[in-house]
Scaffold this motif. Structure first.
Motif, PDB file in Angstrom:
ATOM      1  N   ILE A 142      26.116  56.369  55.874  1.00  0.00           N
ATOM      2  CA  ILE A 142      26.773  55.077  55.733  1.00  0.00           C
ATOM      3  C   ILE A 142      25.748  53.987  55.445  1.00  0.00           C
ATOM      4  O   ILE A 142      24.650  54.011  55.969  1.00  0.00           O
ATOM      5  CB  ILE A 142      27.572  54.679  56.992  1.00  0.00           C
ATOM      6  N   GLY A 143      26.151  53.035  54.600  1.00  0.00           N
ATOM      7  CA  GLY A 143      25.285  51.909  54.286  1.00  0.00           C
ATOM      8  C   GLY A 143      23.940  52.352  53.762  1.00  0.00           C
ATOM      9  O   GLY A 143      23.841  53.154  52.840  1.00  0.00           O
ATOM     10  N   ASP A 144      22.879  51.847  54.403  1.00  0.00           N
ATOM     11  CA  ASP A 144      21.516  52.162  53.960  1.00  0.00           C
ATOM     12  C   ASP A 144      20.998  53.461  54.567  1.00  0.00           C
ATOM     13  O   ASP A 144      19.857  53.839  54.345  1.00  0.00           O
ATOM     14  CB  ASP A 144      20.573  51.006  54.283  1.00  0.00           C
ATOM     15  N   GLY A 145      21.840  54.153  55.353  1.00  0.00           N
ATOM     16  CA  GLY A 145      21.443  55.432  55.932  1.00  0.00           C
ATOM     17  C   GLY A 145      20.779  55.315  57.287  1.00  0.00           C
ATOM     18  O   GLY A 145      20.413  56.319  57.886  1.00  0.00           O
ATOM     19  N   ASP A 146      20.614  54.112  57.793  1.00  0.00           N
ATOM     20  CA  ASP A 146      20.031  53.934  59.115  1.00  0.00           C
ATOM     21  C   ASP A 146      20.975  54.548  60.138  1.00  0.00           C
ATOM     22  O   ASP A 146      22.166  54.240  60.150  1.00  0.00           O
ATOM     23  CB  ASP A 146      19.817  52.455  59.400  1.00  0.00           C
ATOM     24  N   SER A 147      20.472  55.401  61.003  1.00  0.00           N
ATOM     25  CA  SER A 147      21.361  56.062  61.958  1.00  0.00           C
ATOM     26  C   SER A 147      21.713  55.161  63.138  1.00  0.00           C
ATOM     27  O   SER A 147      22.726  55.362  63.786  1.00  0.00           O
ATOM     28  CB  SER A 147      20.724  57.358  62.467  1.00  0.00           C
ATOM     29  N   CYS A 148      20.900  54.173  63.407  1.00  0.00           N
ATOM     30  CA  CYS A 148      21.145  53.291  64.543  1.00  0.00           C
ATOM     31  C   CYS A 148      22.082  52.143  64.179  1.00  0.00           C
ATOM     32  O   CYS A 148      23.133  51.982  64.784  1.00  0.00           O
ATOM     33  CB  CYS A 148      19.816  52.755  65.055  1.00  0.00           C
TER      34      CYS A 148
END
Length: 176
Positions: free
Chosen positions: A87-93
């Protein structure tokens, strides 16, 4: 639900802030940029003076695709393999979605209302990061500001100049 409300409030605050500033500045005087001119400068001259500053919507979409591909390639080179369906930029947090805007007026870092220069159909696209739900943050995702340099028209001086503006940039996880 709480996270969704915070995200919605941030988006509404940004839009309201820009809308109010636009109303304030345009109520005071007519925009100096119209009819293929910005003050004494023709759009053609502005495009020659500042190459790479203005893009069409189609060009921006192409640039965003190229950036995503280059970013994925870079991450793979670093040994990072993203999951499919990120999702989004791929940041998991705290994943961030980037939206682009073409504001006509904004408030600079000194609190002054400024006219942004655009040369339709080419514009200065301003990226804004918006926090998305779905991350693993144990605290709260906070939208972090970034500074952008944008071309403006100074009505008092009758000249083009770059100025600094703060916009929402990306999301980070903060413990509460």
């Amino acid at each position: 639900m709480f996270y969704q409300m915070i995200t919605l409030c941030v988006i509404l605050m940004i839009m309201t802030c820009y809308s109010q500033k636009t109303d304030d500045i345009t109520r005071d005087r007519k925009s100096p940029c119209s009819n293929s001119k910005c003050g004494k400068y023709s759009y053609r001259k502005i495009l020659k003076m500042f190459p790479g500053t203005f893009y069409t919507r189609k060009q921006i979409e192409g640039n965003e695709r190229q950036f995503r591909v280059a970013r994925m390639k870079y991450l793979v080179e670093q040994g990072i393999h993203m999951k499919s369906g990120m999702i989004g930029d791929g940041d998991s947090c705290c994943p961030t979605k980037t939206l682009t805007f073409t504001n006509f007026t904004m408030t600079n870092i000194d609190g002054e209302n400024k006219y942004l220069v655009h040369t339709p159909p080419k514009y200065q696209f301003i990226p804004h990061g918006v926090c998305m739900k779905g991350g693993t943050c144990d605290g709260i995702c906070v939208n972090e500001p970034v500074t952008h340099s944008l071309l403006t028209y100074n009505v008092e001086k009758g000249k083009l100049e770059f100025d600094l503006f703060i916009v929402p940039g990306y999301c980070s996880c903060k413990s509460v």
